[in-house]
Write an enzyme that holds these catalytic residues in place. Structure first.
Site, PDB file in Angstrom:
ATOM      1  N   HIS A  92     -15.555 -13.305   4.566  1.00 46.80           N
ATOM      2  CA  HIS A  92     -14.704 -13.158   5.757  1.00 46.80           C
ATOM      3  C   HIS A  92     -15.581 -12.791   6.954  1.00 46.80           C
ATOM      4  CE1 HIS A  92     -11.775 -11.311   8.487  1.00 46.80           C
ATOM      5  NE2 HIS A  92     -10.828 -11.927   7.810  1.00 46.80           N
ATOM      6  N   CYS A 148     -11.584 -17.192   9.556  1.00 49.02           N
ATOM      7  CA  CYS A 148     -10.510 -16.415  10.186  1.00 49.02           C
ATOM      8  C   CYS A 148     -10.528 -16.702  11.685  1.00 49.02           C
ATOM      9  CB  CYS A 148     -10.731 -14.934   9.909  1.00 49.02           C
ATOM     10  SG  CYS A 148      -9.559 -13.881  10.754  1.00 49.02           S
ATOM     11  N   HIS A 174      -7.585 -17.969   7.398  1.00 50.81           N
ATOM     12  CA  HIS A 174      -6.669 -17.015   8.044  1.00 50.81           C
ATOM     13  C   HIS A 174      -6.364 -17.579   9.425  1.00 50.81           C
ATOM     14  CE1 HIS A 174      -8.233 -13.187   5.744  1.00 50.81           C
ATOM     15  NE2 HIS A 174      -7.666 -14.076   4.951  1.00 50.81           N
ATOM     16  N   ASP A 177      -1.982 -14.926   9.630  1.00 53.00           N
ATOM     17  CA  ASP A 177      -2.667 -13.632   9.645  1.00 53.00           C
ATOM     18  C   ASP A 177      -1.806 -12.636  10.414  1.00 53.00           C
ATOM     19  OD1 ASP A 177      -4.653 -11.877   9.007  1.00 53.00           O
ATOM     20  OD2 ASP A 177      -6.232 -12.876  10.107  1.00 53.00           O
ATOM     21  N   HIS A 178      -2.437 -11.633  10.934  1.00 54.51           N
ATOM     22  CA  HIS A 178      -1.703 -10.538  11.565  1.00 54.51           C
ATOM     23  C   HIS A 178      -0.506 -11.004  12.386  1.00 54.51           C
ATOM     24  CE1 HIS A 178      -5.769  -8.216  11.652  1.00 54.51           C
ATOM     25  NE2 HIS A 178      -5.352  -8.486  10.434  1.00 54.51           N
ATOM     26  N   TYR A 203       0.838  -6.429   9.286  1.00 53.07           N
ATOM     27  CA  TYR A 203       1.295  -7.045   8.040  1.00 53.07           C
ATOM     28  C   TYR A 203       2.786  -6.846   7.752  1.00 53.07           C
ATOM     29  CZ  TYR A 203      -3.485  -8.268   6.995  1.00 53.07           C
ATOM     30  OH  TYR A 203      -4.732  -8.838   7.048  1.00 53.07           O
TER      31      TYR A 203
HETATM   32  C1  DNO Z   1      -7.712  -7.637   8.152  1.00 54.88           C
HETATM   33  C2  DNO Z   1      -8.262  -8.485   7.103  1.00 54.88           C
HETATM   34  C3  DNO Z   1      -9.561  -7.952   6.578  1.00 54.88           C
HETATM   35  C4  DNO Z   1     -10.050  -8.783   5.425  1.00 54.88           C
HETATM   36  C5  DNO Z   1     -11.357  -8.314   4.876  1.00 54.88           C
HETATM   37  C6  DNO Z   1     -11.883  -9.286   3.878  1.00 54.88           C
HETATM   38  O1  DNO Z   1      -6.581  -7.711   8.441  1.00 54.88           O
HETATM   39  O2  DNO Z   1      -8.389  -9.791   7.515  1.00 54.88           O
HETATM   40  O3  DNO Z   1      -9.382  -6.632   6.140  1.00 54.88           O
HETATM   41  O4  DNO Z   1      -9.125  -8.751   4.394  1.00 54.88           O
HETATM   42  O5  DNO Z   1     -12.295  -8.128   5.861  1.00 54.88           O
HETATM   43  O6  DNO Z   1     -12.698  -8.632   2.976  1.00 54.88           O
END
Ligand code: DNO
Length: 355
Positions: A207, A245, A272, A317-318, A331
């Site tokens: 990531h 991401c 992501h 993602d978020h 989340y």
């Molecule tokens: C945050 C996530 C990160 C991700 C880690 C992967 O929201 O995208 O915490 O899970 O960095 O190891």
């Protein structure tokens, strides 16, 4: 593309598997054994239990986010070999339960970082934001405390309060570690785990650093095109891949996310997708997924995935907190579900336009 959703397990998530299952097009969740301390082996029995629980809800578990890397591996200490052996055992146990992709990061000390977990937007929703000048003027210990206080009672991965005690000591250990050292420690780790990945058909997906630049003087190496290329080339094996991401990489305007997808497509094992708005140098806030709400063009991002023949796992993602939801920052259910539906809509349109 296989649409998945992050789920933190029944004891640590306000969102239920049934709710996730009701999101149109959702094929599975990405999850983790949250209780196993970093560096220890994940028992196969526990992985099986998690998988069965998820399968009973009609969802798949094919991606783990994350199996975290012990700090000794990142620091390149002698003790790393013991932790790498444990990691290999965990990979084997995961593969035995059908896991195909493991997401991890190589960020020293901290995982992702924000200066505000609940910045209010004009429409009354709240979102996470980042302001480099605030970060630089805030003691890291205080920052972890604030994170803990403002996270709606959830422990944020990478920000566990018990790490507070060790924080200063760990940060000091990095004083002599350059970016080059960190990259070479990543290479050492990847070379060691690749045979296990090949034998068990399980892929590694690093990531990006979030944000993708050094913080508090700590080196960061998963930051943009050049480094991503180096990481993929230094261990040139399809099992060494990326979690691409959009929000992490995209928070540096120099990173052209669709171009990165087009360049690294075949090595992207997990995606992501999120959006954000640039608010100035080193300053941004996260937005809804909609292109017109943020600085990233989600159509161009999904088009790049489509053109690259992407058939890996992808998750919204978020999300913001909307409709009064109280959940782990980033989340909640609602805004991420909207994101999934929007991404599915883009994907359907792109696919049909091409046929
Ligand atoms: C945050 C996530 C990160 C991700 C880690 C992967 O929201 O995208 O915490 O899970 O960095 O190891």
């Amino acid at each position: 593309m296989k649409m998945v959703f992050r789920w933190f397990g029944e004891n640590d998530d306000s969102v239920t598997l049934n709710e996730i299952k009701q999101i149109p097009g959702m094929t599975g969740v990405v999850s983790a054994l949250q209780d196993i301390p970093v560096g220890e082996v994940w028992p196969q029995e526990k992985i099986k239990e998690l998988k069965n629980e998820i399968n009973q809800a009609g969802l798949e578990l094919k991606v783990i986010e994350s199996v975290n890397i012990h700090e000794d591996i990142k620091l390149g200490l002698k003790s790393r070999d013991k932790y790498i052996e444990n990691y290999k055992k965990t990979l084997k146990n995961l593969a035995a339960e059908g896991i195909k992709v493991v997401c991890y990061n190589f960020m020293p000390v901290f995982d992702w970082l924000r200066s505000d977990l609940a910045q209010e937007l004009e429409d009354g929703s709240t979102t996470m934001a980042y302001d480099e000048s605030w970060i630089n003027s805030t003691d890291p210990v205080k920052l972890v405390e604030e994170f803990d206080e403002n996270s709606e009672g959830f422990s944020l991965p990478g920000w566990e309060p018990e790490r507070l005690a060790e924080l200063k000591g760990i940060m000091e250990q990095y004083e002599d570690i350059s970016e080059k050292d960190l990259l070479s420690n990543l290479k050492y780790f990847l070379e060691a785990v690749m045979p296990t990945c090949e034998e068990n058909d399980i892929k590694m997906a690093v990531h990006p650093d979030d944000p993708p630049w050094p913080i508090y003087g700590l080196p960061r190496v998963v930051t943009g095109k050049e480094n991503l290329r180096t990481i993929l080339e230094m261990v040139d094996n399809p099992y060494n891949g990326l979690t691409l991401c959009s929000g992490s990489l995209g928070s540096n305007p120099a990173n052209d996310v669709p171009a990165l997808i087009r360049e690294f497509g075949s090595r992207v094992h997990f995606s992501h997708v999120r959006n954000l708005n640039f608010d100035g140098k080193g300053k941004f806030h996260e937005t809804s997924h909609l292109s017109t709400d943020g600085s990233l063009d989600l159509f161009e991002i999904m088009k790049a995935y489509y053109d690259s023949g992407f058939d890996g796992y992808l998750r919204p993602d978020h999300g913001r907190m909307i409709w009064g939801e109280k959940a782990r920052p980033g989340y909640g259910l609602y805004d991420r579900a909207l994101g999934a539906t929007y991404i599915n809509g883009l994907w359907e349109a792109i696919t049909k336009m091409d046929s």
